[in-house]
Design a protein around this motif. Structure first.
Motif, PDB file in Angstrom:
ATOM      1  N   THR A 153       7.352   6.594  -8.285  1.00  0.00           N
ATOM      2  CA  THR A 153       6.361   5.530  -8.101  1.00  0.00           C
ATOM      3  C   THR A 153       6.951   4.469  -7.182  1.00  0.00           C
ATOM      4  OG1 THR A 153       5.405   5.874 -10.297  1.00  0.00           O
ATOM      5  CG2 THR A 153       4.943   3.779  -9.229  1.00  0.00           C
ATOM      6  N   PHE A 154       6.215   4.150  -6.114  1.00  0.00           N
ATOM      7  CA  PHE A 154       6.711   3.237  -5.095  1.00  0.00           C
ATOM      8  C   PHE A 154       5.825   2.000  -5.016  1.00  0.00           C
ATOM      9  CE2 PHE A 154       8.109   7.455  -4.041  1.00  0.00           C
ATOM     10  CZ  PHE A 154       9.422   7.289  -3.623  1.00  0.00           C
ATOM     11  N   LEU A 155       6.462   0.851  -5.027  1.00  0.00           N
ATOM     12  CA  LEU A 155       5.781  -0.407  -4.753  1.00  0.00           C
ATOM     13  C   LEU A 155       5.654  -0.571  -3.247  1.00  0.00           C
ATOM     14  CD1 LEU A 155       4.834  -3.371  -5.381  1.00  0.00           C
ATOM     15  CD2 LEU A 155       7.272  -3.986  -5.305  1.00  0.00           C
ATOM     16  N   ILE A 156       4.433  -0.771  -2.775  1.00  0.00           N
ATOM     17  CA  ILE A 156       4.192  -1.120  -1.366  1.00  0.00           C
ATOM     18  C   ILE A 156       3.583  -2.522  -1.394  1.00  0.00           C
ATOM     19  CG2 ILE A 156       3.103  -0.462   0.800  1.00  0.00           C
ATOM     20  CD1 ILE A 156       2.941   2.388  -0.187  1.00  0.00           C
ATOM     21  N   ALA A 157       4.459  -3.517  -1.306  1.00  0.00           N
ATOM     22  CA  ALA A 157       4.048  -4.903  -1.518  1.00  0.00           C
ATOM     23  C   ALA A 157       3.797  -5.612  -0.203  1.00  0.00           C
ATOM     24  CB  ALA A 157       5.118  -5.652  -2.301  1.00  0.00           C
ATOM     25  N   GLU A 158       2.831  -6.513  -0.226  1.00  0.00           N
ATOM     26  CA  GLU A 158       2.647  -7.523   0.802  1.00  0.00           C
ATOM     27  C   GLU A 158       3.062  -8.824   0.130  1.00  0.00           C
ATOM     28  OE1 GLU A 158      -1.232  -6.465   3.133  1.00  0.00           O
ATOM     29  OE2 GLU A 158      -1.411  -5.649   1.101  1.00  0.00           O
ATOM     30  N   PRO A 159       4.363  -9.134   0.138  1.00  0.00           N
ATOM     31  CA  PRO A 159       4.914 -10.147  -0.774  1.00  0.00           C
ATOM     32  C   PRO A 159       4.190 -11.485  -0.722  1.00  0.00           C
ATOM     33  CG  PRO A 159       6.685  -8.920   0.250  1.00  0.00           C
ATOM     34  CD  PRO A 159       5.416  -8.512   0.955  1.00  0.00           C
ATOM     35  N   GLY A 160       3.784 -11.930  -1.896  1.00  0.00           N
ATOM     36  CA  GLY A 160       2.996 -13.143  -2.032  1.00  0.00           C
ATOM     37  C   GLY A 160       1.510 -12.877  -2.005  1.00  0.00           C
ATOM     38  N   HIS A 161       1.116 -11.630  -1.725  1.00  0.00           N
ATOM     39  CA  HIS A 161      -0.291 -11.302  -1.572  1.00  0.00           C
ATOM     40  C   HIS A 161      -0.684 -10.183  -2.550  1.00  0.00           C
ATOM     41  CE1 HIS A 161      -0.317 -13.946   1.918  1.00  0.00           C
ATOM     42  NE2 HIS A 161       0.841 -13.384   2.231  1.00  0.00           N
ATOM     43  N   VAL A 162      -0.655  -8.944  -2.108  1.00  0.00           N
ATOM     44  CA  VAL A 162      -1.151  -7.833  -2.927  1.00  0.00           C
ATOM     45  C   VAL A 162      -0.059  -6.782  -3.100  1.00  0.00           C
ATOM     46  CG1 VAL A 162      -2.912  -6.029  -3.135  1.00  0.00           C
ATOM     47  CG2 VAL A 162      -3.490  -8.215  -2.093  1.00  0.00           C
ATOM     48  N   ASN A 163      -0.018  -6.184  -4.281  1.00  0.00           N
ATOM     49  CA  ASN A 163       0.879  -5.068  -4.567  1.00  0.00           C
ATOM     50  C   ASN A 163       0.066  -3.788  -4.685  1.00  0.00           C
ATOM     51  OD1 ASN A 163       3.145  -6.811  -4.812  1.00  0.00           O
ATOM     52  ND2 ASN A 163       2.556  -7.271  -6.930  1.00  0.00           N
ATOM     53  N   SER A 164       0.375  -2.812  -3.824  1.00  0.00           N
ATOM     54  CA  SER A 164      -0.201  -1.475  -3.913  1.00  0.00           C
ATOM     55  C   SER A 164       0.890  -0.528  -4.413  1.00  0.00           C
ATOM     56  CB  SER A 164      -0.733  -1.012  -2.560  1.00  0.00           C
ATOM     57  OG  SER A 164      -1.703  -1.912  -2.054  1.00  0.00           O
ATOM     58  N   TYR A 165       0.483   0.617  -4.929  1.00  0.00           N
ATOM     59  CA  TYR A 165       1.453   1.546  -5.517  1.00  0.00           C
ATOM     60  C   TYR A 165       1.142   2.982  -5.096  1.00  0.00           C
ATOM     61  CZ  TYR A 165       2.568  -2.490  -8.378  1.00  0.00           C
ATOM     62  OH  TYR A 165       2.926  -3.757  -8.789  1.00  0.00           O
ATOM     63  N   LEU A 166       2.189   3.702  -4.756  1.00  0.00           N
ATOM     64  CA  LEU A 166       2.089   5.119  -4.430  1.00  0.00           C
ATOM     65  C   LEU A 166       2.735   5.910  -5.558  1.00  0.00           C
ATOM     66  CD1 LEU A 166       1.332   7.255  -2.203  1.00  0.00           C
ATOM     67  CD2 LEU A 166       3.747   7.113  -1.500  1.00  0.00           C
ATOM     68  N   VAL A 167       1.966   6.812  -6.157  1.00  0.00           N
ATOM     69  CA  VAL A 167       2.457   7.675  -7.238  1.00  0.00           C
ATOM     70  C   VAL A 167       2.484   9.096  -6.693  1.00  0.00           C
ATOM     71  CG1 VAL A 167       2.118   8.443  -9.607  1.00  0.00           C
ATOM     72  CG2 VAL A 167       1.420   6.129  -8.939  1.00  0.00           C
ATOM     73  N   VAL A 168       3.654   9.729  -6.749  1.00  0.00           N
ATOM     74  CA  VAL A 168       3.844  11.029  -6.117  1.00  0.00           C
ATOM     75  C   VAL A 168       4.000  12.109  -7.184  1.00  0.00           C
ATOM     76  CG1 VAL A 168       5.261  12.391  -4.545  1.00  0.00           C
ATOM     77  CG2 VAL A 168       4.929   9.932  -4.131  1.00  0.00           C
TER      78      VAL A 168
END
Length: 295
Positions: A16-31
């Motif tokens: 599971t990977f955090l793909i963050a736009e720091p201070g804004h939105v956190n998206s996540y990739l689950v493989v």
């Protein structure tokens, strides 16, 4: 700053990977073994598809936690790459409009102000407190004159209790209205991992915006607190990860709000909209002002 430097990416749990736009939105990739799932696509400011492709070559399923612009901003950049764009069935008709120019311009000002305040906080911290973490610092805002959030029609509708099989791991769809009528969390019982979107965040809970429902929010968070959550992955802010105790605290907070056991104060949200702030330890719940609420 280049848009290529907009994201902060790291593995936050196995597969599971955090793909963050720091201070804004956190998206996540689950493989999984056969399929990768991208939970939210963020603001659409940077190329989230490039970040995904650097992590996996598996077929991709995009799941939007809800229809708000900041969680589907990257959908358009993934057309032709994603196998499906999946949303809860309550959001089937809520993805048909692009973000208005006024909203984009307002958010750009918010992002600039956030960055400036973060710089000021970091300067104070560097004098000896060391409260900030440069690894996940709020990013400088790139040039945004060409920024658009286009509408992408969902190609798959999800229902409560549905299971998403990624090969070797399954995520359960939980309908969690409150912040929006179409909110969904994804629950992985085997790992105790919960993808929470805006149903759980480490900041201000927006329960005052159009479509929000405070009693529904309370019911949804109470439901999440009953799960054996080990890791809750949150939709916003630098503190992206919490445990079961935090989930319970949020549920208790919403219960107090619904029962009228708080003393809110009238303030404004980041967009300047009026809201009643119910303060708790480490977060706040914002509700719509009503007659007699001002203090």
């Amino acid at each position: 700053m280049s848009r290529r430097d907009w994201f902060s990416v790291r593995e936050t749990a196995p597969g599971t990977f955090l793909i963050a736009e720091p201070g804004h939105v956190n998206s996540y990739l689950v493989v999984g073994d056969d399929l990768a799932l991208l939970y939210d696509t963020g603001m659409g400011i940077g190329d989230i598809g490039r970040e995904v492709r650097a992590l996996t070559s598996l077929p991709l399923l995009v799941v939007n936690s809800h229809h708000h612009y900041d969680h589907r901003g990257g959908n358009a950049s993934l057309v032709g790459e994603a196998k499906d764009f999946a949303v809860h069935e309550a959001g089937a008709d809520l993805h048909g409009e692009p973000a208005p120019r006024e909203w984009l311009e307002t958010y750009e000002h918010i992002a600039q102000d956030m960055r400036q305040r973060y710089i000021e906080l970091s300067a104070l911290s560097a004098e000896g407190f060391f409260l900030t973490d440069s690894r996940i610092e709020v990013r400088r805002v790139p040039e945004l004159t060409q920024w658009r959030i286009e509408a992408v029609r969902p190609t798959r509708l999800l229902r409560e209790g549905e299971q998403l099989d990624l090969g070797g791991r399954r995520l359960h769809v939980l309908h969690t209205p409150g912040h929006s009528p179409d909110g969904i969390c994804l629950w992985e019982p085997e790992s105790g991992q919960l993808l929470a979107g805006d149903t759980l965040i480490s900041g201000a809970f927006f329960a005052h915006v159009p479509g929000a429902d405070v009693p529904a929010f309370a019911a949804s968070t109470r439901r999440l607190a009953e799960l054996p959550v080990r890791t809750a992955l949150l939709g916003h802010n630098l503190r992206h990860r919490e445990g079961h105790y935090f989930v319970g605290r949020v549920a208790e907070a919403f219960d107090q709000v619904v029962r009228g056991r708080t003393r809110p104060v009238r303030r404004q949200d980041m967009f300047g909209a009026p809201a009643m702030w119910h303060a708790f330890d480490g977060f706040a719940v914002l509700t719509a002002p009503e007659n007699g609420d001002a203090r």
